[in-house]
Scaffold this motif. Structure first.
Motif, PDB file in Angstrom:
ATOM      1  N   SER A 414       0.815  -1.215   0.000  1.00  0.00           N
ATOM      2  CA  SER A 414       0.000   0.000   0.000  1.00  0.00           C
ATOM      3  C   SER A 414       0.847   1.263   0.000  1.00  0.00           C
ATOM      4  O   SER A 414       0.357   2.347  -0.278  1.00  0.00           O
ATOM      5  N   ARG A 415       2.122   1.123   0.303  1.00  0.00           N
ATOM      6  CA  ARG A 415       3.025   2.277   0.340  1.00  0.00           C
ATOM      7  C   ARG A 415       3.848   2.419  -0.932  1.00  0.00           C
ATOM      8  O   ARG A 415       4.843   3.134  -0.957  1.00  0.00           O
ATOM      9  N   GLY A 416       3.437   1.706  -1.988  1.00  0.00           N
ATOM     10  CA  GLY A 416       4.082   1.872  -3.287  1.00  0.00           C
ATOM     11  C   GLY A 416       5.438   1.222  -3.396  1.00  0.00           C
ATOM     12  O   GLY A 416       6.358   1.789  -3.983  1.00  0.00           O
ATOM     13  N   ILE A 417       5.564   0.010  -2.866  1.00  0.00           N
ATOM     14  CA  ILE A 417       6.861  -0.669  -2.860  1.00  0.00           C
ATOM     15  C   ILE A 417       7.387  -0.909  -4.275  1.00  0.00           C
ATOM     16  O   ILE A 417       8.582  -0.752  -4.543  1.00  0.00           O
ATOM     17  N   MET A 418       6.494  -1.267  -5.205  1.00  0.00           N
ATOM     18  CA  MET A 418       6.965  -1.572  -6.551  1.00  0.00           C
ATOM     19  C   MET A 418       7.484  -0.319  -7.258  1.00  0.00           C
ATOM     20  O   MET A 418       8.452  -0.380  -8.015  1.00  0.00           O
ATOM     21  N   ARG A 419       6.840   0.808  -7.031  1.00  0.00           N
ATOM     22  CA  ARG A 419       7.354   2.063  -7.595  1.00  0.00           C
ATOM     23  C   ARG A 419       8.736   2.371  -7.027  1.00  0.00           C
ATOM     24  O   ARG A 419       9.642   2.815  -7.727  1.00  0.00           O
ATOM     25  N   ALA A 420       8.873   2.126  -5.727  1.00  0.00           N
ATOM     26  CA  ALA A 420      10.153   2.402  -5.068  1.00  0.00           C
ATOM     27  C   ALA A 420      11.253   1.466  -5.539  1.00  0.00           C
ATOM     28  O   ALA A 420      12.426   1.838  -5.553  1.00  0.00           O
ATOM     29  N   LEU A 421      10.898   0.247  -5.931  1.00  0.00           N
ATOM     30  CA  LEU A 421      11.903  -0.728  -6.372  1.00  0.00           C
ATOM     31  C   LEU A 421      12.347  -0.498  -7.809  1.00  0.00           C
ATOM     32  O   LEU A 421      13.384  -1.037  -8.225  1.00  0.00           O
ATOM     33  N   ALA A 422      11.602   0.281  -8.561  1.00  0.00           N
ATOM     34  CA  ALA A 422      11.973   0.518  -9.953  1.00  0.00           C
ATOM     35  C   ALA A 422      13.349   1.164 -10.054  1.00  0.00           C
ATOM     36  O   ALA A 422      14.126   0.859 -10.962  1.00  0.00           O
ATOM     37  N   GLY A 423      13.656   2.059  -9.107  1.00  0.00           N
ATOM     38  CA  GLY A 423      14.969   2.715  -9.096  1.00  0.00           C
ATOM     39  C   GLY A 423      16.105   1.747  -8.809  1.00  0.00           C
ATOM     40  O   GLY A 423      17.069   1.671  -9.589  1.00  0.00           O
ATOM     41  N   PRO A 424      16.042   1.000  -7.706  1.00  0.00           N
ATOM     42  CA  PRO A 424      17.096   0.021  -7.415  1.00  0.00           C
ATOM     43  C   PRO A 424      17.313  -1.008  -8.521  1.00  0.00           C
ATOM     44  O   PRO A 424      18.422  -1.491  -8.706  1.00  0.00           O
ATOM     45  N   LEU A 425      16.278  -1.347  -9.262  1.00  0.00           N
ATOM     46  CA  LEU A 425      16.449  -2.294 -10.369  1.00  0.00           C
ATOM     47  C   LEU A 425      17.369  -1.728 -11.445  1.00  0.00           C
ATOM     48  O   LEU A 425      18.003  -2.481 -12.191  1.00  0.00           O
ATOM     49  N   ARG A 426      17.472  -0.416 -11.508  1.00  0.00           N
ATOM     50  CA  ARG A 426      18.334   0.240 -12.505  1.00  0.00           C
ATOM     51  C   ARG A 426      19.755   0.452 -11.987  1.00  0.00           C
ATOM     52  O   ARG A 426      20.605   0.976 -12.700  1.00  0.00           O
ATOM     53  N   SER A 427      20.012   0.078 -10.750  1.00  0.00           N
ATOM     54  CA  SER A 427      21.329   0.290 -10.151  1.00  0.00           C
ATOM     55  C   SER A 427      22.408  -0.477 -10.914  1.00  0.00           C
ATOM     56  O   SER A 427      22.140  -1.484 -11.567  1.00  0.00           O
ATOM     57  N   THR A 428      23.641   0.016 -10.808  1.00  0.00           N
ATOM     58  CA  THR A 428      24.775  -0.691 -11.405  1.00  0.00           C
ATOM     59  C   THR A 428      25.476  -1.578 -10.387  1.00  0.00           C
ATOM     60  O   THR A 428      26.431  -2.275 -10.722  1.00  0.00           O
ATOM     61  N   ASN A 429      25.014  -1.550  -9.138  1.00  0.00           N
ATOM     62  CA  ASN A 429      25.608  -2.348  -8.072  1.00  0.00           C
ATOM     63  C   ASN A 429      24.938  -3.717  -8.043  1.00  0.00           C
ATOM     64  O   ASN A 429      23.713  -3.814  -7.926  1.00  0.00           O
ATOM     65  N   SER A 430      25.713  -4.778  -8.135  1.00  0.00           N
ATOM     66  CA  SER A 430      25.146  -6.131  -8.222  1.00  0.00           C
ATOM     67  C   SER A 430      24.379  -6.522  -6.965  1.00  0.00           C
ATOM     68  O   SER A 430      23.379  -7.236  -7.049  1.00  0.00           O
ATOM     69  N   GLN A 431      24.836  -6.057  -5.799  1.00  0.00           N
ATOM     70  CA  GLN A 431      24.125  -6.389  -4.569  1.00  0.00           C
ATOM     71  C   GLN A 431      22.740  -5.744  -4.557  1.00  0.00           C
ATOM     72  O   GLN A 431      21.747  -6.379  -4.193  1.00  0.00           O
ATOM     73  N   VAL A 432      22.676  -4.497  -4.972  1.00  0.00           N
ATOM     74  CA  VAL A 432      21.391  -3.799  -5.048  1.00  0.00           C
ATOM     75  C   VAL A 432      20.484  -4.482  -6.066  1.00  0.00           C
ATOM     76  O   VAL A 432      19.299  -4.715  -5.806  1.00  0.00           O
ATOM     77  N   GLN A 433      21.032  -4.813  -7.219  1.00  0.00           N
ATOM     78  CA  GLN A 433      20.252  -5.487  -8.258  1.00  0.00           C
ATOM     79  C   GLN A 433      19.658  -6.792  -7.742  1.00  0.00           C
ATOM     80  O   GLN A 433      18.479  -7.091  -7.944  1.00  0.00           O
ATOM     81  N   SER A 434      20.487  -7.575  -7.069  1.00  0.00           N
ATOM     82  CA  SER A 434      20.058  -8.885  -6.584  1.00  0.00           C
ATOM     83  C   SER A 434      18.943  -8.767  -5.558  1.00  0.00           C
ATOM     84  O   SER A 434      17.914  -9.441  -5.653  1.00  0.00           O
ATOM     85  N   LYS A 435      19.139  -7.888  -4.571  1.00  0.00           N
ATOM     86  CA  LYS A 435      18.140  -7.728  -3.510  1.00  0.00           C
ATOM     87  C   LYS A 435      16.849  -7.125  -4.050  1.00  0.00           C
ATOM     88  O   LYS A 435      15.749  -7.498  -3.626  1.00  0.00           O
ATOM     89  N   ALA A 436      16.977  -6.184  -4.991  1.00  0.00           N
ATOM     90  CA  ALA A 436      15.783  -5.560  -5.562  1.00  0.00           C
ATOM     91  C   ALA A 436      14.979  -6.575  -6.370  1.00  0.00           C
ATOM     92  O   ALA A 436      13.744  -6.624  -6.281  1.00  0.00           O
ATOM     93  N   ALA A 437      15.656  -7.393  -7.162  1.00  0.00           N
ATOM     94  CA  ALA A 437      14.962  -8.418  -7.949  1.00  0.00           C
ATOM     95  C   ALA A 437      14.276  -9.430  -7.040  1.00  0.00           C
ATOM     96  O   ALA A 437      13.141  -9.856  -7.309  1.00  0.00           O
ATOM     97  N   PHE A 438      14.942  -9.793  -5.954  1.00  0.00           N
ATOM     98  CA  PHE A 438      14.339 -10.746  -5.021  1.00  0.00           C
ATOM     99  C   PHE A 438      13.113 -10.134  -4.344  1.00  0.00           C
ATOM    100  O   PHE A 438      12.114 -10.820  -4.100  1.00  0.00           O
ATOM    101  N   ALA A 439      13.185  -8.831  -4.052  1.00  0.00           N
ATOM    102  CA  ALA A 439      12.032  -8.146  -3.459  1.00  0.00           C
ATOM    103  C   ALA A 439      10.866  -8.109  -4.440  1.00  0.00           C
ATOM    104  O   ALA A 439       9.703  -8.288  -4.051  1.00  0.00           O
ATOM    105  N   VAL A 440      11.158  -7.890  -5.705  1.00  0.00           N
ATOM    106  CA  VAL A 440      10.106  -7.913  -6.725  1.00  0.00           C
ATOM    107  C   VAL A 440       9.428  -9.280  -6.748  1.00  0.00           C
ATOM    108  O   VAL A 440       8.204  -9.382  -6.865  1.00  0.00           O
ATOM    109  N   ALA A 441      10.213 -10.327  -6.615  1.00  0.00           N
ATOM    110  CA  ALA A 441       9.645 -11.683  -6.576  1.00  0.00           C
ATOM    111  C   ALA A 441       8.752 -11.865  -5.355  1.00  0.00           C
ATOM    112  O   ALA A 441       7.712 -12.520  -5.433  1.00  0.00           O
TER     113      ALA A 441
END
Length: 839
Positions: A414-441
């Motif tokens: 309800s707090r817009g988590i998917m909108r907030a994760l769109a940014g981290p998915l674009r990160s160049t840091n592999s740790q951020v990418q991995s955690k963000a993708a797992f959160a999307v799942a």
């Protein structure tokens, strides 16, 4: 003017020297030559001084008095290797004098030289460590101090640790802790801190009762200026389970924790927390620390008004979370304080706190509840926009941990988590990418969340992560795609973005393939059946064909798969017809039309028209404000006159009113066109013939009592609608191609609704059979063959053999004949089945 100028004889060039023969009386001249810019002069001068100094201690003292050390020190870093070597040789021979004064100057010189990395190597290679360690026992404090400083600088390089350990440096260093000079004590502690990073050195330190010395310093108030360094040495020692156990057994660990709790010095508190962190990396150490209730100490440190202490305490909490008992204890009291730290202006504090929260809530439902009760959700979502990658990655991890419990997951969504994760998915840091993708799942199991991610543009960067060379990123991206492909809209968008092609490449690679890549591909295709059938040539019984499905034939590798809308926009060609399915019920269309008419009535005919509606905004973009005002005025005038002239209209005097109604109709048509432009989302035309087929089949076939009977009846029904049975030897006379071409010409399009096909071949009939079977509940698959072949497969249970009642036999797979003997069931794997596929 007439005088002759006497010509002076030019002196010889300055860079030409005779061989130097240095005696003690000319040493001063040679020392001056050490300032020459010429490399050859410098090398020969150093060589001469070396020979001079080697003749006796008196000559060495003379060189010290002449200031040779200062010049030689500069030459140690000279770019010419011969000059460097000769300069070091002179310093080495000068340092061999046994006089205390010589020791002082020599060690001071070496201490200055040891600042440079290249010089450190040279001192080490010239075996300089041994005499330096020997001089730690010198009666002169300056010699001790200089030697100790030089050793400290040398051991900054890890390769020196083993050398000083073998030279037994620990005993003299511990002895220097008793020195009356604080600077010597401090240097000794700094040197111990550096070399105690080595495990074997820590053992020797313990064997020489070094731990007792360190604890004694901490217990002595007058040594408060040494507490930070002493604690740093102890921190290194805590890394060994054996050493930590030894400290615990002697009561030293309890004293240490008590000392940290009572201290008000931030550096001491910070170093203590760092020491606990290093110790907690070992499982045995964590048990010992738990026994001493280290959690209380760490929670208290979180309250210290110093950012460095807060960071160190948070990191120690993260390390201690590996112990389940400590995790529970820390979660009970530490979570509310860590949540508060998420609001810190210090990015490092925020990162350390969110990392601790991620570790505390991992696989701990009770801690997750405690975090949610501490109102952690909003600050965690906000932290997804933090500046530090570690903070973003761990915020995503913590939110994922909370998502395992339904109420918290709903709250987070309800707090817009998917909108907030769109940014981290674009990160160049592999740790951020991995955690963000797992959160999307984790959050993608909800349809609204998937829609939010689509609208936020998050699917594009998610698909890009499938290309990642990082194994964990790629795996989590596959998992996220698998979850997000749970609905048709998202699956189609993922396919449009190229997810299918990438997943196929991944699954072909032994290295890149993972546990989720195949499942993601299958899920993606299962929710995009048109593309699945085009690519795979197969739809299983669980793949239910719905409205919007279309068969465009087998797509070639590398060719873009076009949408039905894109295909419908193409001009008519002689290529294979695209057969689509859209059996939308008439009542649904009627409801839509009624709603549309109601809208027009309210918008156009009502005097209280709202000029701020979205449709009026679209209209105002096409009509000027003046025209709009005149038009609305005209509408009101026309409608007003219409209402007052009702009596005249009843009498047949309606010519004027007819004109007015035509004007209203024109207005309605104009507004409708504008609305259509605004909402121009292409939809395939309805296929009412197919709808009638489905209704007829439901009425006549569904009541049949056996699955076999339903299959046979449906096969006959389909064949009847598509040209009837065909004799095998007259198959080539069945002119279905001409018929379909006529339909295409009639529609002016290659896109044809299946209901329009009255003469269908194998693939038309098999598709129609599958569509109707799916609607009435008959399980069947659809298989594409070669040369326009396609067929349906069903599984049927055989009757029990005679005399054996109640025996449940496994089902057998049959092909359904739709062409030659409609309803005939061909056993899969038989010669007849093979013949049906290849005739």
């Amino acid at each position: 003017m007439g005088k002759k100028v006497k010509k002076e004889v030019e002196p010889p060039p300055k860079d030409v020297f005779d061989p130097l023969l240095v005696e003690s009386k000319t040493a001063a001249t040679v020392v001056l030559m050490l300032s020459s810019p010429e490399e050859e002069v410098l090398a020969k001068a150093c060589d001469a001084l070396y020979k001079f100094a080697s003749k006796g201690d008196e000559n060495k003292v003379t060189l010290f008095g002449l200031g040779a050390v200062e010049h030689l020190y500069k030459l140690i870093s000279h770019e010419d290797p011969i000059v460097r070597r000769n300069a070091i040789m002179v310093l080495g021979i000068m340092a061999s004098n046994q006089d205390v004064v010589i020791h002082e100057f020599a060690t001071l010189c070496l201490a200055h030289m040891a600042v440079e990395y290249t010089t450190k190597i040279q001192i080490f290679e010239q075996s300089g460590l041994e005499p330096l360690i020997r001089l730690l026992g010198s009666p002169d404090p300056d010699v001790k101090k200089n030697s100790l400083e030089c050793i400290y600088l040398l051991v900054q390089d890890f390769q020196s640790h083993a050398a000083v350990r073998e030279l037994n440096v620990i005993p003299p260093l511990l002895e220097l802790l008793k020195s009356e000079y604080p600077v010597i004590q401090l240097l000794a502690l700094k040197t111990l801190e550096e070399i105690s990073k080595d495990g074997e050195t820590r053992i020797i330190l313990g064997e020489n009762k070094g731990l007792d010395c360190l604890l004694q310093i901490l217990e002595t108030n007058e040594f408060s200026d040494l507490h930070v360094e002493a604690l740093a040495v102890l921190g290194n020692c805590l890394e060994d389970a054996h050493t930590l156990q030894l400290i615990q057994q002697t009561g030293g660990l309890k004293k240490l924790l008590s000392f940290v709790g009572d201290s008000t010095v931030p550096d001491i508190q910070k170093n203590a927390a760092k020491a606990i962190t290093r110790a907690a990396y070992d499982s045995e150490n964590r048990k010992i620390l738990k026994e001493e209730e280290v959690e209380k100490c760490l929670i208290n440190l979180l309250e210290i008004n110093n950012d460095g202490v807060k960071v160190a305490a948070s990191e120690a909490i993260s390390a201690m979370c590996e112990n389940s008992a400590s995790k529970r204890a820390l979660g009970l009291q530490g979570i509310p304080q860590l949540v508060q730290l998420l609001s810190s202006d210090n990015e490092e504090v925020k990162e350390a706190a969110v990392t601790a929260l991620a570790n505390l809530t991992a696989a701990s439902p009770s801690n997750a509840r405690a975090a949610a009760e501490a109102e952690v959700i909003e600050p965690l979502v906000n932290t997804l926009n933090a500046q530090r990658d570690g903070a973003v990655a761990n915020a995503a991890a913590a939110l994922t941990n909370l998502a395992s419990q339904e109420p918290f997951r709903v709250n987070i969504q309800s707090r817009g988590i998917m909108r907030a994760l769109a940014g981290p998915l674009r990160s160049t840091n592999s740790q951020v990418q991995s955690k963000a993708a797992f959160a999307v799942a984790a959050f993608g199991c909800d349809a609204d969340a998937r829609t939010e991610l689509r609208n936020a543009g998050g699917l594009g960067p998610l698909v890009e992560l499938l290309h990642s060379k990082n194994k964990e990123v790629r795996r989590n991206a596959c998992l996220a795609v698998m979850v997000c492909a749970s609905d048709e809209l998202t699956a189609v968008e993922l396919c449009r973005l190229g997810a299918l092609d990438i997943l196929e490449e991944i699954n072909l690679s032994i290295v890149c393939k993972n546990n989720y890549s195949e499942a993601a591909l299958e899920k993606l295709l299962d929710n995009n059946l048109s593309q699945k059938y085009s690519r795979m040539g197969y739809l299983s019984s669980s793949n239910i064909i719905t409205d919007g499905f279309y068969d465009c034939g087998q797509i070639k590798p590398g060719v873009k798969f076009l949408s039905l809308e894109e295909l419908s926009m193409r001009e008519l060609t002689d290529q294979r017809a695209i057969i689509f399915i859209n059996a939308k019920p008439k009542e649904d269309l009627a409801v839509e039309e009624k709603a549309q008419d109601s809208f027009f009535e309210q918008t156009i005919l009502s005097p209280s028209i709202s000029r701020k509606s979205s449709r009026d905004r679209a209209r105002s973009s096409m009509v000027s404000p003046v025209e709009e005002k005149q038009e609305l005025s005209g509408q009101r005038s026309s409608l007003s006159k219409s209402s007052t002239g009702e009596k005249g209209l009843r009498k047949g005097k309606g010519k004027k009113e007819d004109e007015k109604m035509k004007e209203v109709a024109q207005i309605i048509s104009k507004v409708q066109d504008e609305i259509n432009l605004e909402n121009s989302h292409w939809l395939p035309p309805p296929d009412f013939i197919l709808l009638d087929y489905i209704n007829d089949a439901s009425r006549t076939i569904l009541p049949l009592t056996t699955t076999r009977g339903q299959v046979v009846a449906l096969a006959q029904f389909v064949a009847d609608k598509m040209g009837g049975p065909i004799e095998r030897d007259k198959l080539h006379d069945f002119s279905w191609e001409l018929h379909v071409s006529e339909v295409e010409f009639e529609l002016k399009s290659n896109v044809v609704p299946i209901g329009k096909v009255k003469k269908g071949t194998f693939y038309h009939r098999a598709l129609l059979f599958k569509v109707i079977a799916d609607r009435i509940g008959i399980r069947c698959s659809l298989v594409r063959g070669e040369y326009n072949r396609a067929w349906n497969e069903v599984e049927l249970v055989e009757d029990s053999p005679q005399g054996i009642a109640g025996l449940l036999l496994p089902p057998k797979k049959y092909m359904v004949d739709l062409m030659f003997e409609p309803g005939f069931l061909i056993k899969q794997g038989s010669a007849e089945a093979d013949q049906y596929k290849h005739i």
